[in-house]
Design an enzyme around this catalytic site. Sequence first.
Site, mmCIF file in Angstrom:
data_model
loop_
_atom_site.group_PDB
_atom_site.id
_atom_site.type_symbol
_atom_site.label_atom_id
_atom_site.label_comp_id
_atom_site.label_asym_id
_atom_site.label_seq_id
_atom_site.Cartn_x
_atom_site.Cartn_y
_atom_site.Cartn_z
ATOM 1 N N HIS A 138 10.134 -4.169 -13.275
ATOM 2 C CA HIS A 138 10.439 -5.350 -12.464
ATOM 3 C C HIS A 138 11.817 -5.909 -12.813
ATOM 4 O O HIS A 138 12.355 -6.738 -12.067
ATOM 5 C CB HIS A 138 9.355 -6.405 -12.689
ATOM 6 C CG HIS A 138 9.134 -7.328 -11.535
ATOM 7 N ND1 HIS A 138 10.006 -7.458 -10.479
ATOM 8 C CD2 HIS A 138 8.110 -8.205 -11.273
ATOM 9 C CE1 HIS A 138 9.553 -8.360 -9.625
ATOM 10 N NE2 HIS A 138 8.410 -8.821 -10.073
ATOM 11 N N ASP A 159 5.941 10.033 4.101
ATOM 12 C CA ASP A 159 5.439 11.395 4.332
ATOM 13 C C ASP A 159 6.266 12.369 3.502
ATOM 14 O O ASP A 159 7.449 12.573 3.750
ATOM 15 C CB ASP A 159 5.549 11.728 5.818
ATOM 16 C CG ASP A 159 5.049 13.128 6.161
ATOM 17 O OD1 ASP A 159 4.682 13.881 5.239
ATOM 18 O OD2 ASP A 159 5.042 13.468 7.354
#
Length: 442
Positions: free
Chosen positions: A151, A380
């Site tokens: 983060h 994908d």
Amino acid sequence: MKINVVSTKLIKPRNPTPQNLNNYHLSFTDEFVPPMNVRILLFYQSNSKQSITKLEDSLVQTLSRFHPLAGRYIKTDHLIDCSDQGAEFIEAEAVDVESIALVEKMEPNQLNHLLSRQFYEVDEATTLPLLSIQATHFKCGGVAIGVSVSHRVFDGASLETFVLAWSSDCNAGDDGRTSAMISPSFDSPELLPRGNLDCTTRFVDNSGAWNNLDNCVKRFLFTNEAINSLRYKLRQDKSKGISVMSRVRVVCAVVAKGLIGVDKARHGRSRPSLVVQAVNMRERTVPPLPEHSCGNLAVQAITRSILMSENVTSHVGELVRVLDEAIGETASDCSRILSVGADGLSDIVVKASAVVTSSSGEANVVWFSDWSKFKFYGADFGWGKPVWASIGPVAGENTMILTEKKEGGGIEAWVHLNSTHNMAIFEQDEEIRLFAKCDYLN
């Protein structure tokens, strides 16, 4: 879940990072995030083993554009050393799970086995990779790709940009297809410089004990039909003056009401409550930031103090209204954040921390993060779109993360509480029982 690690390696960028980019300094907003990893899990139904090499090869190309992710965090200097040390890539096998379909019914903490880094495994050493990826095969032929990133350098929107860029690179050239290259921007340290910020003053950490084993996480599904029904119900309450309301705001309000009810049950009385939600500043600044800007580019919207009355029938509508007020004010702050200078930047970013800190112990704080608009279902890698996109659980009390349901326009609310007892109280809330379906994962 039993996982067998097949291999572990470091993947380095194909093109060396230019020397002038070797030191990536943290921005002002980077300094105000808790020490944790942001994580995503993507599940695919495919015979995947022959494609793992392609994942690695495409990652080499992607890291050339996302150079900070192959670096190492130097805590003492508040910067990323971008010397191409490499991102971690782990190939693994799920030994005792036959099908991906079974994973959705598991306890959330079991999903951690499919992620190479626990959410609190940060800042431990300068040798720790900022990006770690685990590709896990299932006996059914499916695969899970777990991505963990510090983060310190990335928020959820940045993670979305990286995943979509990586999957796009993985497909480039297959079957004559071409791919539009995603070019990230890492300008936030220049746009939002940390200056002389005292880094001992950071955004309040809501995680409690990072590795609290008593933490309880459940996933609640709000179908599109349920959300529309609730919106219709709220519009009938003319006293609240609500005519337009977002799906996310309605779900947030329902969950917040339930969490406030848990706090009341724990303390035997209604306490003032604050609701905090991260607001993406990218499209709200003037001028807007590039679509694929990376870094921590969110500002915390915090509601005014809320004290619920004994009459609970209109609480959801009231919460929708105060959430609208807080997010509207924060959006206005975002519109001027690039032009206010260091002092104004501090006022905008630090004020939420100051309010929450000053009320610590005196008020109930509820935390939200909305990931439902992120396009993880568009990732994908050559196996089609994910059959499920899941977060990695965190140990934050009174915390909720929203994700998109793949089909039907619904929203999944991942609710984190500190005990099964409090979760049982939450599940008895009237609106939760009426409008949310709990996927019992344990």
